[in-house]
Scaffold this motif. Structure first.
Motif, PDB file in Angstrom:
ATOM      1  N   ASP A 188      67.858  62.854  11.217  1.00 37.50           N
ATOM      2  CA  ASP A 188      67.584  64.253  10.896  1.00 37.50           C
ATOM      3  C   ASP A 188      66.542  64.787  11.875  1.00 37.50           C
ATOM      4  OD1 ASP A 188      65.067  63.314  10.038  1.00 37.50           O
ATOM      5  OD2 ASP A 188      65.657  63.279   7.927  1.00 37.50           O
ATOM      6  N   ALA A 189      66.160  66.039  11.715  1.00 36.01           N
ATOM      7  CA  ALA A 189      65.242  66.671  12.671  1.00 36.01           C
ATOM      8  C   ALA A 189      63.877  65.999  12.673  1.00 36.01           C
ATOM      9  CB  ALA A 189      65.107  68.155  12.361  1.00 36.01           C
ATOM     10  N   GLN A 246      63.157  62.845  11.958  1.00 35.44           N
ATOM     11  CA  GLN A 246      63.262  61.559  12.649  1.00 35.44           C
ATOM     12  C   GLN A 246      63.431  61.750  14.143  1.00 35.44           C
ATOM     13  OE1 GLN A 246      66.615  60.272  10.345  1.00 35.44           O
ATOM     14  NE2 GLN A 246      65.385  59.083   8.896  1.00 35.44           N
ATOM     15  N   THR A 247      64.166  62.784  14.530  1.00 33.80           N
ATOM     16  CA  THR A 247      64.313  63.093  15.954  1.00 33.80           C
ATOM     17  C   THR A 247      62.962  63.453  16.560  1.00 33.80           C
ATOM     18  OG1 THR A 247      66.569  63.887  15.591  1.00 33.80           O
ATOM     19  CG2 THR A 247      65.479  64.590  17.614  1.00 33.80           C
ATOM     20  N   GLU A 300      64.349  70.180  16.274  1.00 32.32           N
ATOM     21  CA  GLU A 300      65.565  70.693  15.637  1.00 32.32           C
ATOM     22  C   GLU A 300      66.623  71.015  16.679  1.00 32.32           C
ATOM     23  OE1 GLU A 300      64.348  73.989  13.285  1.00 32.32           O
ATOM     24  OE2 GLU A 300      63.294  72.764  11.804  1.00 32.32           O
ATOM     25  N   CYS A 359      67.919  67.653  18.002  1.00 33.56           N
ATOM     26  CA  CYS A 359      68.744  66.993  16.995  1.00 33.56           C
ATOM     27  C   CYS A 359      70.131  67.624  16.929  1.00 33.56           C
ATOM     28  CB  CYS A 359      68.061  67.065  15.634  1.00 33.56           C
ATOM     29  SG  CYS A 359      68.939  66.208  14.309  1.00 33.56           S
ATOM     30  N   GLY A 367      72.326  64.194  16.127  1.00 32.61           N
ATOM     31  CA  GLY A 367      71.592  63.168  15.397  1.00 32.61           C
ATOM     32  C   GLY A 367      71.820  61.752  15.887  1.00 32.61           C
TER      33      GLY A 367
END
Length: 269
Positions: A203-204, A206-207, A226, A229, A234
């Protein structure tokens, strides 16, 4: 640009580490290309839980006519030293032609039957016996979606006779794996520990953690994360490649101990 830390797979790694404490056991790591199957397997093999175990590792290759038992041969062909002194039965001698590198530690080749099915069964028995002779060990077979028919058949057979000290880790792309690959672990007994992990995209958040680790920055903005991602769908591998591409294009510039970037609408990837 490779992430120096594993991101978004902490729960999956913890589950695999716990599974390695039991034997026999088998873990399946499933996910699309670039999702991080190989990275997760590598992190597992580097964990203290696997220390002291022999690691037998092979991978299937995308070629028009895959070699019969290719990844199994790759996993075993250089392990003669580990088998020195092992008490192997005459059945193991059936591997002399398949694994000439092990000839010095294998029994003499038995007289093989003319029946091909019986010959294949003897080779499967011999492979399972040799794997049992390693003692505590982890067999890792990657990219099973490219596996040849004999490799799939052997792994299916192995599940029915899994040596008591052997752990097996299998990886494949779910969308490309044939039904026979998915069925390898379908009939395991209750005595075998099983874990089937399907890796989700990052997800954003974690990215953002991954990008910060790769760029060795305190943080990157949530807005940029974001954007990254979404462009990478992802996929951890795609995040790494996109950051390398942006840096190579000069879209990311080292600045006062961190990284500056152009406006998002200028980051055409």
């Amino acid at each position: 640009m490779i992430s120096p830390v594993l991101v978004g797979r902490e729960k999956e790694l913890a589950r695999l580490v716990a599974l390695m404490a039991t034997a026999p056991s088998v873990a399946v790591i499933e996910g699309e290309a670039g999702i991080g199957k190989s990275r997760l397997a590598a992190e597992l093999l580097g964990d203290p839980a696997v220390a002291g175990m022999r690691v037998l590792r092979g991978a299937c290759v995308q070629i028009r006519e895959p070699f019969p038992l290719g990844p199994i041969v790759e996993a075993l062909r250089g392990r003669a030293t580990d088998l020195a002194g092992a008490e192997l039965t005459p059945v193991a001698g059936a591997l002399r032609d398949l694994l000439p590198e092990l000839a010095g530690v294998l029994p003499e080749k038995p007289r093989l039957p003319d029946d091909r099915a019986a010959e294949r069964h003897r080779i499967f028995r011999a492979l399972a016996e040799v794997m049992a002779a390693f003692g505590p060990a982890v067999l890792v077979v990657e990219d099973l979606h490219w596996a040849d028919e004999q490799t799939i058949e052997f792994l299916t057979y192995l599940m029915s006779v899994l040596p008591g000290a052997l752990r097996v880790v299998l990886t494949y792309r779910g969308e490309e794996a044939p039904a026979a690959v998915r069925a390898i672990t379908a009939r395991t007994t209750d005595a075998i520990g099983v874990a089937h992990l399907v890796l989700p995209p990052l997800d954003a958040a974690q990215t953002q953690i991954m990008a910060s680790a790769i760029l060795e920055a305190d943080h990157v903005t949530a807005e940029f994360a974001e954007h990254l991602c979404a462009r990478a769908s992802g996929l951890p591998l795609a995040v790494q490649e996109l950051l390398a591409l942006l840096r190579g294009r000069g879209a990311l510039i080292k600045w006062e101990g961190g990284w500056a970037r152009r406006a998002l609408n200028e980051l055409d990837v």
